[in-house]
Scaffold this motif. Structure first.
Motif, PDB file in Angstrom:
ATOM      1  N   ASN A 371       8.193 -19.016 -57.131  1.00  0.00           N
ATOM      2  CA  ASN A 371       7.005 -19.862 -57.306  1.00  0.00           C
ATOM      3  C   ASN A 371       7.183 -21.182 -56.575  1.00  0.00           C
ATOM      4  O   ASN A 371       6.275 -21.677 -55.914  1.00  0.00           O
ATOM      5  N   CYS A 372       8.400 -21.750 -56.686  1.00  0.00           N
ATOM      6  CA  CYS A 372       8.718 -23.027 -56.041  1.00  0.00           C
ATOM      7  C   CYS A 372       8.721 -22.852 -54.528  1.00  0.00           C
ATOM      8  O   CYS A 372       8.149 -23.661 -53.793  1.00  0.00           O
ATOM      9  N   THR A 373       9.325 -21.748 -54.047  1.00  0.00           N
ATOM     10  CA  THR A 373       9.372 -21.488 -52.596  1.00  0.00           C
ATOM     11  C   THR A 373       7.956 -21.333 -52.045  1.00  0.00           C
ATOM     12  O   THR A 373       7.622 -21.860 -50.987  1.00  0.00           O
ATOM     13  N   SER A 375       5.212 -22.654 -53.037  1.00  0.00           N
ATOM     14  CA  SER A 375       4.472 -23.903 -52.876  1.00  0.00           C
ATOM     15  C   SER A 375       5.089 -24.800 -51.813  1.00  0.00           C
ATOM     16  O   SER A 375       4.436 -25.715 -51.325  1.00  0.00           O
ATOM     17  N   HIS A 376       6.374 -24.554 -51.439  1.00  0.00           N
ATOM     18  CA  HIS A 376       7.021 -25.394 -50.424  1.00  0.00           C
ATOM     19  C   HIS A 376       6.907 -24.818 -49.013  1.00  0.00           C
ATOM     20  O   HIS A 376       7.249 -25.492 -48.057  1.00  0.00           O
ATOM     21  N   LEU A 377       6.469 -23.557 -48.892  1.00  0.00           N
ATOM     22  CA  LEU A 377       6.439 -22.926 -47.569  1.00  0.00           C
ATOM     23  C   LEU A 377       5.359 -23.543 -46.683  1.00  0.00           C
ATOM     24  O   LEU A 377       4.268 -23.844 -47.147  1.00  0.00           O
ATOM     25  N   GLN A 395      17.145 -20.634 -47.032  1.00  0.00           N
ATOM     26  CA  GLN A 395      17.611 -21.940 -47.489  1.00  0.00           C
ATOM     27  C   GLN A 395      16.671 -22.509 -48.543  1.00  0.00           C
ATOM     28  O   GLN A 395      17.099 -23.095 -49.533  1.00  0.00           O
ATOM     29  N   LEU A 396      15.369 -22.300 -48.337  1.00  0.00           N
ATOM     30  CA  LEU A 396      14.382 -22.802 -49.291  1.00  0.00           C
ATOM     31  C   LEU A 396      14.548 -22.092 -50.641  1.00  0.00           C
ATOM     32  O   LEU A 396      14.518 -22.732 -51.700  1.00  0.00           O
ATOM     33  N   LEU A 397      14.750 -20.776 -50.591  1.00  0.00           N
ATOM     34  CA  LEU A 397      14.982 -20.012 -51.825  1.00  0.00           C
ATOM     35  C   LEU A 397      16.220 -20.542 -52.549  1.00  0.00           C
ATOM     36  O   LEU A 397      16.220 -20.755 -53.752  1.00  0.00           O
ATOM     37  N   PHE A 398      17.275 -20.775 -51.757  1.00  0.00           N
ATOM     38  CA  PHE A 398      18.527 -21.284 -52.324  1.00  0.00           C
ATOM     39  C   PHE A 398      18.303 -22.643 -52.993  1.00  0.00           C
ATOM     40  O   PHE A 398      18.715 -22.868 -54.130  1.00  0.00           O
ATOM     41  N   ASP A 399      17.596 -23.543 -52.279  1.00  0.00           N
ATOM     42  CA  ASP A 399      17.352 -24.883 -52.827  1.00  0.00           C
ATOM     43  C   ASP A 399      16.524 -24.807 -54.099  1.00  0.00           C
ATOM     44  O   ASP A 399      16.727 -25.585 -55.037  1.00  0.00           O
ATOM     45  N   CYS A 400      15.553 -23.884 -54.114  1.00  0.00           N
ATOM     46  CA  CYS A 400      14.702 -23.774 -55.292  1.00  0.00           C
ATOM     47  C   CYS A 400      15.497 -23.280 -56.500  1.00  0.00           C
ATOM     48  O   CYS A 400      15.310 -23.767 -57.606  1.00  0.00           O
ATOM     49  N   VAL A 401      16.396 -22.310 -56.289  1.00  0.00           N
ATOM     50  CA  VAL A 401      17.210 -21.843 -57.417  1.00  0.00           C
ATOM     51  C   VAL A 401      18.127 -22.975 -57.871  1.00  0.00           C
ATOM     52  O   VAL A 401      18.335 -23.183 -59.067  1.00  0.00           O
ATOM     53  N   LYS A 402      18.648 -23.719 -56.892  1.00  0.00           N
ATOM     54  CA  LYS A 402      19.544 -24.816 -57.228  1.00  0.00           C
ATOM     55  C   LYS A 402      18.828 -25.871 -58.075  1.00  0.00           C
ATOM     56  O   LYS A 402      19.422 -26.461 -58.970  1.00  0.00           O
ATOM     57  N   ASN A 403      17.546 -26.093 -57.785  1.00  0.00           N
ATOM     58  CA  ASN A 403      16.765 -27.089 -58.525  1.00  0.00           C
ATOM     59  C   ASN A 403      16.234 -26.562 -59.857  1.00  0.00           C
ATOM     60  O   ASN A 403      15.564 -27.292 -60.556  1.00  0.00           O
ATOM     61  N   THR A 404      16.534 -25.307 -60.169  1.00  0.00           N
ATOM     62  CA  THR A 404      16.010 -24.696 -61.391  1.00  0.00           C
ATOM     63  C   THR A 404      16.240 -25.574 -62.613  1.00  0.00           C
ATOM     64  O   THR A 404      17.332 -26.096 -62.807  1.00  0.00           O
TER      65      THR A 404
HETATM   66  C1  LIG Z   1      15.186 -30.226 -55.198  1.00  0.00           C
HETATM   67  O1  LIG Z   1      15.361 -31.452 -55.907  1.00  0.00           O
HETATM   68  C2  LIG Z   1      15.528 -32.575 -55.054  1.00  0.00           C
HETATM   69  C3  LIG Z   1      15.817 -33.767 -55.930  1.00  0.00           C
HETATM   70  O2  LIG Z   1      15.122 -33.728 -57.126  1.00  0.00           O
HETATM   71  C4  LIG Z   1      14.267 -32.758 -54.204  1.00  0.00           C
HETATM   72  O3  LIG Z   1      14.441 -33.856 -53.354  1.00  0.00           O
HETATM   73  C5  LIG Z   1      14.036 -31.499 -53.389  1.00  0.00           C
HETATM   74  O4  LIG Z   1      12.815 -31.614 -52.677  1.00  0.00           O
HETATM   75  C6  LIG Z   1      13.969 -30.277 -54.286  1.00  0.00           C
HETATM   76  N1  LIG Z   1      13.897 -29.092 -53.454  1.00  0.00           N
HETATM   77  C7  LIG Z   1      13.051 -28.105 -53.671  1.00  0.00           C
HETATM   78  C8  LIG Z   1      13.076 -26.999 -52.693  1.00  0.00           C
HETATM   79  O5  LIG Z   1      12.297 -28.099 -54.637  1.00  0.00           O
END
Ligand SMILES: *[C@@H]1O[C@H](CO)[C@@H](O)[C@H](O)[C@H]1NC(C)=O
Ligand SMILES: *[C@@H]1O[C@H](CO)[C@@H](O)[C@H](O)[C@H]1NC(C)=O
Ligand SMILES: *[C@@H]1O[C@H](CO)[C@@H](O)[C@H](O)[C@H]1NC(C)=O
Ligand SMILES: *[C@@H]1O[C@H](CO)[C@@H](O)[C@H](O)[C@H]1NC(C)=O
Ligand SMILES: *[C@@H]1O[C@H](CO)[C@@H](O)[C@H](O)[C@H]1NC(C)=O
Length: 587
Positions: A371-373, A375-377, A395-404
């Motif tokens: 869902n996060c990916t 909206s960021h694509l 990378q976007l998928l990875f970042d989104c899981v990391k921000n979970t």
């Molecule tokens: C992940 O979190 C950081 C810091 O809160 C933010 O800058 C970044 O845009 C976020 N990334 C995604 C892919 O949501």
């Protein structure tokens, strides 16, 4: 060699389909224009009856134990299927998409799991992410999947070895690592002001890594940690603990070893008021009862006695919160639903039942990351366009899981930098043969929340010290005795002086002259000094304080005065005896 083997077989990227094919589709099937467009962008993403695009994920589930494995799929697969239903039924998560899971049975065997992984990659539509369970399988999948830029989410693998970003660059876990309990332990030590602890571990990779991590954390907080390992028989290790005067002991071993350790602890007297044991929390509630086939030399009563008041730490896997999370259900509701889905079979004996909430949350983490990916694509790119070579989207998928960060049925779901689940820990104590939850520990805020059940200590004496305490105390002579002895000594001095005066006054008498008056006088002086030394011997008496310098002087002077007095008295007596002997011998 791997590159040579895989490259020719790599699934062709979706965009490389020959353009004539889409035109053929357009002409032959007279598709509506929009769906033909989907057909061009990704042949593999079929649309649903209701116009939703399918997204595919792959999951391996160990459905049988094999040799010592973990049959976690038995409960985790139904939980994941349930999550799939809930996600696909929710309109605010992934609108316009339908998640589709392709699952297979890994039997907890790494080799089989690798074969399944190849099937996921080379057969059927592109998978966007993978689910894995069981530590050995997670290890190989998480090592291999990054070759196709795939993120792996594990719902059941506790090995601390998996917290290695260099080796597993795209792994996340909803199952907390075994290390997760170490900060709780260390903060408990700090709370009870324990500066010295001992770790008793069995030689297994998972316990060794946990013990090393605990040692490092202790070192940072200035707590001294000593480690004892054993393999099979803990007798010698427990004996060493007793010899080292260990008081606070953290035990890391499997449950059969735990029973042996407890029996030895009873035999060596390492239980009761002076000792605190920390065990692992995932043993059964009556684990300390001796099992007939293990031939322990301790009785049930003895084991209970030794186990009383020990602590356990365990990660919380089912949220007790009454507020529903992102899925709209609470932990309790989840359990009821899963029980119903499993047709009320005997869930306690089902593999992976405690971990089922983690599997449910793993799929939610995955869906929310999509869902996060989404909206960021950037505009023309869509989720269904994912290919194994698309680094940007990976990378976007990875970042989104990391921000979970969401509230699931297993509590708040968040991942650390190394991909570990940040979960709460629960602290239990055995009180009167029953485990009582005394508190919980929040690993993200490093804070305890205590329940109304308080920690109890044997004989209500509070936490025991971490070692034998060496305390200095002053021993003094009682005043009564001191004054009586002083009085006697005073009489002794007076008597000596009286004898001296008598000696001088009647010095002209023959008897006195013949008795060697010089010797007598020296003897009297010696006696007086010896008596006088008694004044100093009793010091410091009650209520009389001396500074360190004065005390040193006192020590020296009372010895010197006694020595001089003794020498005078005895020396003069010997001189007299010698003179008498000479006179007698010469006659
Ligand atoms: C992940 O979190 C950081 C810091 O809160 C933010 O800058 C970044 O845009 C976020 N990334 C995604 C892919 O949501
Ligand atoms: C899907 O959601 C609707 C309400 O939005 C609910 O009535 C229905 O029972 C749900 N179906 C499933 C299978 O959960
Ligand atoms: C599921 O995987 C199998 C191979 O393991 C493959 O044949 C099949 O097409 C896949 N199905 C879907 C819907 O991905
Ligand atoms: C539960 O029962 C239903 C219907 O009897 C059956 O379809 C389903 O497979 C059963 N599920 C399990 C886990 O046994
Ligand atoms: C999914 O993403 C949309 C934005 O693209 C957002 O409005 C929605 O709240 C997200 N769903 C969840 C459950 O976070």
């Amino acid at each position: 060699a791997r590159g040579c083997a895989t490259r020719p077989m790599r699934a062709p990227p979706a965009s490389s389909w020959p353009p004539w094919r889409s035109q053929l589709l357009l002409l032959l099937l007279i598709f509506p224009l929009s769906s033909a467009f989907f057909g061009i962008s990704s042949e593999e993403s079929h649309t649903d009856d209701d116009g939703r695009v399918h997204l595919h994920v792959g999951g391996v589930f160990p459905m049988e134990a094999g040799a010592g494995g973990w049959p976690g799929g038995q409960a985790c697969l139904p939980a994941v299927e349930m999550a799939l239903e809930h996600i696909n039924n929710k309109t605010d998560v992934l609108p316009g998409y339908k998640l589709h899971l392709n699952q297979s049975n890994s039997k907890c065997q790494p080799g089989l799991a690798i074969q399944e992984l190849y099937k996921f990659v080379y057969e059927g539509p592109n998978k966007l992410m993978l689910l894995a369970g069981c530590s050995p399988v997670t290890t190989v999948i998480a090592e291999t999947a990054p070759e196709w830029n795939l993120v792996v989410i594990s719902y059941g693998a506790s090995s601390p070895a998996l917290s290695d970003r260099a080796r597993f660059p795209r792994l996340f876990r909803t199952h907390p690592s075994a290390n997760m309990q170490n900060p709780t332990r260390v903060d408990l030590f700090e709370m009870f002001k324990w500066k010295r602890i001992s770790i008793l571990q069995s030689v297994e990779e998972v316990f060794t890594t946990t013990a090393k991590d605990l040692e490092e954390l202790c070192k940072k907080k200035g707590i001294r940690a000593e480690r004892q390992s054993f393999y099979g028989d803990p007798t010698d290790a427990v004996r060493t603990l007793a010899r080292q005067d260990a008081r606070i002991i953290v035990g890391l071993f499997y449950v059969t070893e735990a029973r042996r350790v407890l029996c030895q602890a009873f035999k060596q007297g390492l239980y009761g008021r002076k000792y605190v044991w920390f065990f692992i929390g995932w043993y059964a509630d009556t684990w300390y009862e001796p099992q007939p086939d293990e031939h322990l030399s301790c009785t049930r009563e003895e084991m209970r006695k030794a186990a009383e008041f020990h602590f356990t730490t365990e990660s919380i896997m089912l949220s007790k919160d009454v507020e529903p999370g992102v899925s709209g259900i609470t932990g309790r509701q989840f359990e009821d639903m899963l029980r119903k889905k499993l047709n009320n079979t005997d869930v306690a004996n089902l593999g992976g039942w405690p971990e089922a909430p983690l599997a449910y949350d793993a799929l939610w983490a995955l869906a929310l990351a999509f869902n996060c990916t989404r909206s960021h694509l950037k505009a023309p790119l869509k989720l269904e366009d994912f290919t194994y070579t698309n680094l940007g989207m990976a990378q976007l998928l990875f970042d989104c899981v990391k921000n979970t960060s969401f509230k699931g049925v297993s509590g708040n779901v968040k991942f650390s930098d190394s991909g570990d689940r940040i979960a709460k820990t629960q602290i239990e104590q055995l009180q009167g043969g029953r485990y009582v939850v005394v508190g919980r520990y929040d690993n993200s805020f490093h804070k305890f929340t205590w329940t109304e059940d308080e920690i109890r200590w044997p004989q209500n004496k509070g936490p025991p010290p971490d070692s034998t305490i060496i305390r200095e105390s002053l021993l003094t002579v009682s005043n009564g005795l001191y004054f009586v002895v002083c009085l006697l000594a005073f009489f002794g001095v007076v008597l000596s002086v009286a004898c001296f005066i008598f000696n001088t006054k009647y010095g002209y008498r023959g008897v006195i002259v013949q008795s060697q008056p010089q010797c007598n006088n020296i003897l009297l002086a010696g006696s007086a000094l010896c008596s006088a030394s008694l004044f100093l011997m009793g010091l410091p008496a009650e209520g009389i304080h001396l500074s360190d310098a004065e005390f040193t002087m006192l020590c020296h002077s009372r010895i010197s005065i006694l020595m001089i007095g003794f020498t005078f008295a005895y020396g003069s007596m010997f001189a007299k005896v010698w003179i008498v002997h000479r006179i007698g011998a010469s006659e």
